[in-house]
Design an enzyme around this catalytic site. Structure first.
Site, PDB file in Angstrom:
ATOM      1  N   LYS A  49     -12.961  27.462  53.273  1.00 59.01           N
ATOM      2  CA  LYS A  49     -12.248  26.689  54.300  1.00 59.01           C
ATOM      3  C   LYS A  49     -10.737  26.886  54.232  1.00 59.01           C
ATOM      4  CE  LYS A  49     -13.658  22.841  53.058  1.00 59.01           C
ATOM      5  NZ  LYS A  49     -13.380  21.675  52.439  1.00 59.01           N
ATOM      6  N   ARG A  63     -22.741  17.006  44.107  1.00 63.44           N
ATOM      7  CA  ARG A  63     -21.810  17.224  45.226  1.00 63.44           C
ATOM      8  C   ARG A  63     -22.507  17.902  46.402  1.00 63.44           C
ATOM      9  NH1 ARG A  63     -17.791  18.851  41.240  1.00 63.44           N
ATOM     10  NH2 ARG A  63     -17.783  20.981  42.021  1.00 63.44           N
ATOM     11  N   ARG A  92     -14.972  13.767  56.536  1.00 65.88           N
ATOM     12  CA  ARG A  92     -15.991  14.057  55.526  1.00 65.88           C
ATOM     13  C   ARG A  92     -17.187  13.120  55.613  1.00 65.88           C
ATOM     14  NH1 ARG A  92     -12.450  16.671  51.538  1.00 65.88           N
ATOM     15  NH2 ARG A  92     -13.530  17.779  49.982  1.00 65.88           N
ATOM     16  N   ARG A 127     -13.412  24.140  35.531  1.00 62.79           N
ATOM     17  CA  ARG A 127     -12.875  22.822  35.876  1.00 62.79           C
ATOM     18  C   ARG A 127     -13.842  21.777  35.351  1.00 62.79           C
ATOM     19  NH1 ARG A 127     -11.377  22.592  42.139  1.00 62.79           N
ATOM     20  NH2 ARG A 127     -12.807  20.858  41.867  1.00 62.79           N
ATOM     21  N   ARG A 130     -16.100  29.797  39.171  1.00 62.39           N
ATOM     22  CA  ARG A 130     -14.662  29.467  39.206  1.00 62.39           C
ATOM     23  C   ARG A 130     -14.130  29.222  37.801  1.00 62.39           C
ATOM     24  NH1 ARG A 130     -13.977  25.229  44.086  1.00 62.39           N
ATOM     25  NH2 ARG A 130     -14.852  23.803  42.563  1.00 62.39           N
TER      26      ARG A 130
HETATM   27  P1  AMP Z   1     -10.386  19.087  48.691  1.00 57.39           P
HETATM   28  O1  AMP Z   1      -9.180  19.879  48.322  1.00 57.39           O
HETATM   29  O2  AMP Z   1     -10.670  19.103  50.187  1.00 57.39           O
HETATM   30  O3  AMP Z   1     -11.595  19.448  47.861  1.00 57.39           O
HETATM   31  O4  AMP Z   1     -10.055  17.539  48.358  1.00 57.39           O
HETATM   32  C1  AMP Z   1      -9.721  17.131  47.050  1.00 57.39           C
HETATM   33  C2  AMP Z   1     -10.028  15.661  46.868  1.00 57.39           C
HETATM   34  O5  AMP Z   1      -9.268  14.859  47.803  1.00 57.39           O
HETATM   35  C3  AMP Z   1     -11.476  15.276  47.135  1.00 57.39           C
HETATM   36  O6  AMP Z   1     -12.276  15.485  45.996  1.00 57.39           O
HETATM   37  C4  AMP Z   1     -11.336  13.791  47.448  1.00 57.39           C
HETATM   38  O7  AMP Z   1     -11.128  13.036  46.276  1.00 57.39           O
HETATM   39  C5  AMP Z   1     -10.044  13.761  48.262  1.00 57.39           C
HETATM   40  N1  AMP Z   1     -10.316  13.958  49.696  1.00 57.39           N
HETATM   41  C6  AMP Z   1      -9.963  15.036  50.439  1.00 57.39           C
HETATM   42  N2  AMP Z   1     -10.348  14.885  51.723  1.00 57.39           N
HETATM   43  C7  AMP Z   1     -10.976  13.681  51.779  1.00 57.39           C
HETATM   44  C8  AMP Z   1     -11.621  12.942  52.829  1.00 57.39           C
HETATM   45  N3  AMP Z   1     -11.695  13.405  54.083  1.00 57.39           N
HETATM   46  N4  AMP Z   1     -12.164  11.745  52.518  1.00 57.39           N
HETATM   47  C9  AMP Z   1     -12.088  11.239  51.281  1.00 57.39           C
HETATM   48  N5  AMP Z   1     -11.505  11.883  50.243  1.00 57.39           N
HETATM   49  C10 AMP Z   1     -10.952  13.082  50.485  1.00 57.39           C
END
Ligand code: AMP
Length: 218
Positions: A14, A167, A89, A156, A123
């Site tokens: 993404k 997940r 999300r 990680r 990763r």
């Molecule tokens: P990402 O880089 O998109 O994997 O986001 C990293 C972290 O940010 C996720 O693991 C969540 O803790 C938080 N996060 C990002 N986007 C959202 C969302 N739309 N709703 C809730 N938490 C989010």
């Protein structure tokens, strides 16, 4: 003006695909995860609020995420449009988004679960400087050592098989209804995320009716 949302499971590319699209079309790339990481790094009040949740890989509550997205879009620096990555999300977030903004298209990057496992479990992260590696796409020159600082490469903390399985299940439980909602109201394109990044980008552009990258006057 182009307003896009990009959705896809972890490891689907993404971030890479939205960056390519944003650079070429002058879109503002809004990554909710990046916004949170910025606040955590800069020790802001918001950063303190979300730090534990983000580092555990859990979801930040909908109201807070909604207000972060709204504040970011309220800056109105997106003269040519935006691409939102990592939001919505779940269904509540999707409903907020549909009420507030007109979206031109939702780009869905589809990746089979076993490919997600293969990519995510490959990763690695440098334990010293934090650089990201991937044993499939970006191998270090010396096994388990960072090319830049020589630090040890580690997984990680949340990339264990059990955590990944949780997940993946969680993703389907929350995202499948969002895709269904969007498919009824918005234009959703589904792109196979398995090929290399340039092929995926070409497919996205083809399905969106855009010319190949860099060619703005077809
Ligand atoms: P990402 O880089 O998109 O994997 O986001 C990293 C972290 O940010 C996720 O693991 C969540 O803790 C938080 N996060 C990002 N986007 C959202 C969302 N739309 N709703 C809730 N938490 C989010």
């Amino acid at each position: 003006m182009r307003k896009y949302v990009i959705m896809g499971i972890q490891g689907s590319g993404k971030g890479t695909q939205s960056t390519l699209l944003a650079e070429d079309l002058d879109l503002v790339h809004i990554s909710v995860g990046d916004i949170f990481r910025w606040h955590i790094q800069h020790h802001t009040k918001l950063g303190a609020q979300v730090r534990r949740i983000v580092s555990a890989g859990e979801l930040v509550d909908d109201e807070l995420v909604g207000s972060v997205v709204r504040q970011r879009l309220d800056i109105h620096d997106w003269n040519y449009g935006f691409i939102v990555d990592g939001f919505p999300r779940n269904r509540t977030q999707a409903e907020f988004f549909l009420e507030s903004y007109d979206i031109d298209a939702v780009i869905h990057l589809a990746l089979p679960d076993d490919e997600v496992r293969r990519r995510v479990l490959a990763r690695r992260l440098c334990s010293r400087c934090g650089l990201d590696y991937n044993l499939i796409a970006h191998r270090p020159e010396t096994e388990d050592r960072c090319d830049v600082c020589g630090g040890e490469l580690v997984r990680r903390a949340d990339d264990t098989e059990e955590a990944l399985e949780r997940r993946v299940q969680d993703y389907h439980r929350k995202i499948d209804p969002v895709l269904e909602l969007f498919s009824r109201k918005e234009f959703v394109i589904t792109v196979d995320a398995r090929p290399d990044r340039d092929t995926v980008q070409l497919d996205i552009r083809k399905q969106l009716g855009l010319p190949p990258a860099g060619d703005r006057n077809p």
